[in-house]
Design an enzyme around this catalytic site. Sequence first.
Site, PDB file in Angstrom:
ATOM      1  N   GLU A  15     -29.289  75.156  79.892  1.00 54.76           N
ATOM      2  CA  GLU A  15     -29.908  76.430  79.502  1.00 54.76           C
ATOM      3  C   GLU A  15     -28.888  77.331  78.796  1.00 54.76           C
ATOM      4  O   GLU A  15     -29.250  78.169  77.975  1.00 54.76           O
ATOM      5  CB  GLU A  15     -30.492  77.129  80.741  1.00 54.76           C
ATOM      6  CG  GLU A  15     -31.732  77.938  80.433  1.00 54.76           C
ATOM      7  CD  GLU A  15     -32.515  78.365  81.664  1.00 54.76           C
ATOM      8  OE1 GLU A  15     -33.529  77.731  81.977  1.00 54.76           O
ATOM      9  OE2 GLU A  15     -32.102  79.344  82.320  1.00 54.76           O
ATOM     10  N   HIS A  64     -25.632  51.498  91.128  1.00 54.88           N
ATOM     11  CA  HIS A  64     -26.668  50.462  91.119  1.00 54.88           C
ATOM     12  C   HIS A  64     -27.892  50.932  90.333  1.00 54.88           C
ATOM     13  O   HIS A  64     -28.994  50.461  90.555  1.00 54.88           O
ATOM     14  CB  HIS A  64     -27.046  50.099  92.560  1.00 54.88           C
ATOM     15  CG  HIS A  64     -25.891  49.516  93.312  1.00 54.88           C
ATOM     16  ND1 HIS A  64     -25.720  48.161  93.501  1.00 54.88           N
ATOM     17  CD2 HIS A  64     -24.804  50.113  93.873  1.00 54.88           C
ATOM     18  CE1 HIS A  64     -24.600  47.945  94.172  1.00 54.88           C
ATOM     19  NE2 HIS A  64     -24.029  49.112  94.405  1.00 54.88           N
ATOM     20  N   LYS A  85     -43.801  79.806  78.469  1.00 56.52           N
ATOM     21  CA  LYS A  85     -44.238  80.848  79.421  1.00 56.52           C
ATOM     22  C   LYS A  85     -45.439  81.595  78.856  1.00 56.52           C
ATOM     23  O   LYS A  85     -46.412  81.864  79.559  1.00 56.52           O
ATOM     24  CB  LYS A  85     -43.105  81.852  79.649  1.00 56.52           C
ATOM     25  CG  LYS A  85     -42.175  81.502  80.768  1.00 56.52           C
ATOM     26  CD  LYS A  85     -41.343  82.745  81.092  1.00 56.52           C
ATOM     27  CE  LYS A  85     -40.047  82.393  81.753  1.00 56.52           C
ATOM     28  NZ  LYS A  85     -39.147  83.532  81.901  1.00 56.52           N
TER      29      LYS A  85
END
Length: 466
Positions: free
Chosen positions: A294, A323, A438
């Site tokens: 961000e 793994h 938003k």
Amino acid sequence: MIELNYRNVSAEKVGRENGLELDAVFGEYREKISEIVTRIYAEKDRDGGWKRWLNLGYDKALADSLNQYAHSVKGQFSDMVVLGIGGSSLGGYALLRALLHPYWNQLSDEKRNGLPRFYFVENVDTDQIAPLFEMLDPQRTLFVVISKSGTTAETMSAFMIAKEWLEKNLDAAEVKKHIVAITDAKKGVLRPVADREGYQTFEVPDDVGGRFSVFCAVGLLPAALCGISVAEMQQGIQDLDKALQNPDLSKNPAAQGALIQYLLYERGKPISVFMPYSYRLASVSDWYVQLWAESLGKKHDLNGDVIHVGPTPVRAVGVTDQHSQVQLFNEGPHDKVFTFVAVGKPERDLTIPANQFSEVEDLNYLNGKPMSQLMNAEFESTRASLTSNQRPNLTITLPQVDAYHFAQLLYLLEVQTAIAGELFGIDPFDQPGVELAKKYTYALMGRKGYEELIPVARGEKSEARV
Ligand code: PA5
């Protein structure tokens, strides 16, 4: 003190194509880094500079007020629910995961010393939230609602549900004793609500943005409520800060980390993998991902030119990801720089029994060895294999995971991010790229003033903007 080791980014270790001629680049950037570090610290009190987080480690009054409140409610609550998202949640969660017993919530009240279990609600997925309310006892639950703006839909919707749940289950006069609000001192929507309802409140100070807020009440109140020493964290920050304020690149680990990451990005390594070899530090990866993404992922530079810049952070954890992702890390594209976090010694160790499968030759090498030796060997080997495969990597080492060194780790990464922002020529303290989605959410949810965006938000019109 925590330490940064960057020898494995040198051309000598990982080849000229993938590494840096460190003496040359450090010489080239010495002056620029000196200017950047001096400027950042000179701006720590400037209004609108968004750098007041640099002062938090010295704020004794903050520590006192948090401890006082934590002390005053000690024993009253068996459960604490933190309502917040992004910067208002990730740091506090990483902190509690690192510094409390790894199975804290499963410990008895006695073993927790009467301190609360903790839960973080950072999603609007009701499959996370509803079962939590089914499980909690309203009489014994404290909600810590954290939102600097107070307009964050995720946090505020969860808060409204929590408040209603308390109101249904408690006497009216009791409800406010079960809510603490952490928000802006003056601005925003939550502040007037909290003042009107008479909640205990703490501030997100001016010029402290979400992802740089872990060392104000946002991260430290949940910590204090669970018995973690705020003073030790502040001491850790103060002791490290002497090095981070140093404009001399050769002595400043935050500047070294920022410069190395920046230069490797510029030389074709846009992915930044963060990989602590510690179960307790696993959630620091999530916090780092938000901080790095961000802060540094930006469309415009400081002149307003379109540059679409930013490294992509990737979360990993040792040894588990050996793994999973390490195959890609070792043999995939040469597009990554790695930051390992190593821990000197675990709080507890275990010995692998010598006599369990003594007849199985292939397992004999494990017999009688401390598990920590296996962990260290796996870390060293993974790092060595990456280096052999010419993958540049840095290592931050903490002598142990405690409040003092944990705070140093996060603070180092915050300062590194601020310096990296300057090198990339962008503003690391804004986040315009999250606004559009938003607004579309507001449109879809029927917020007044966003009607025109409804067709775009529904995908019926293709314009990116209206
Ligand atoms: O880092 C940030 O600024 C964001 O992640 C915010 O913390 C997040 O959007 C939550 O904002 P607020 O605290 O206003 O609810």
